[in-house]
Design an enzyme around this catalytic site. Structure first.
Site, short mmCIF file in Angstrom:
data_model
loop_
_atom_site.label_atom_id
_atom_site.label_comp_id
_atom_site.label_asym_id
_atom_site.label_seq_id
_atom_site.Cartn_x
_atom_site.Cartn_y
_atom_site.Cartn_z
CB SER A 105 49.17 45.34 43.12
OG SER A 105 49.17 44.02 42.64
CE LYS A 143 49.90 44.39 38.90
NZ LYS A 143 50.50 43.74 40.05
#
Length: 184
Positions: A105, A143
């Protein structure tokens, strides 16, 4: 070229005319006098290689605390698996730890599956920082942080993964990304 020219200027070698890349050694450092050597080489020379004492000077050991998801969040399991040597220039001030990355990701940030990320332990981060987020006290993920009002967005760096928008009380910042190690 510059190094050969310097040796030639100091009288250690002589270029042979009309022969490509041919040199004649005029004197060796062990046959030169102490003054010749001192005058020829003014920069200080680092003796030895990377012995254990020199390695300690250029690196620190930090714990590898397990895995971090860069994709679907995984259960946060803190396990002190290993210690890893980290160059001093990659170390941040304060307590640090390392995590093995699982997932893709964050690939557009240059963080790949299998990389080791270096994390500075903190519970504070600014908008745009890449963080270790603990969601609902049991999922850990890597993230980019975006804060807006009472919401927190955990952004991926891969269009195949969605941004998660959560209430601020559901997210705890566990650390900030400070470096990355990769084996090829």
């Amino acid at each position: 070229h510059r190094l050969i020219s310097a040796l030639e200027e100091r009288g250690f070698v002589k270029r042979l005319a009309h022969k490509a890349r041919a040199l004649e050694v005029l004197k060796l450092p062990e046959t030169a006098s102490a003054n010749d050597i001192y005058n020829s080489f003014s920069p200080s020379v680092i003796k030895g290689g990377l012995d254990s004492e020199n390695i300690k000077k250029i690196s620190n050991k930090i714990p590898v605390l397990g895995r971090i998801a860069a994709g679907t969040p995984i259960e946060a399991i803190q396990q002190n698996d290993d210690m890893i040597d980290v160059p001093r220039e990659l170390m941040s001030i304060g307590e640090s730890y390392a995590l093995k990355v699982e997932g893709d990701s964050m690939i557009n940030e240059g963080i790949h599956d299998g990389d080791t990320v270096l994390i500075k332990k903190t519970n504070l981060a600014d908008n745009g920082d890449i963080i270790v987020a603990l969601v609902d006290d049991h999922e850990a993920t890597l993230k980019r942080l975006r804060k807006k009002g009472q919401s927190i967005a955990l952004e991926s760096a891969n269009p195949l993964h969605e941004t998660r928008i959560l209430a601020a009380h559901r997210v705890k910042i566990q650390g900030k990304l400070t470096g990355l190690l990769r084996k090829y």
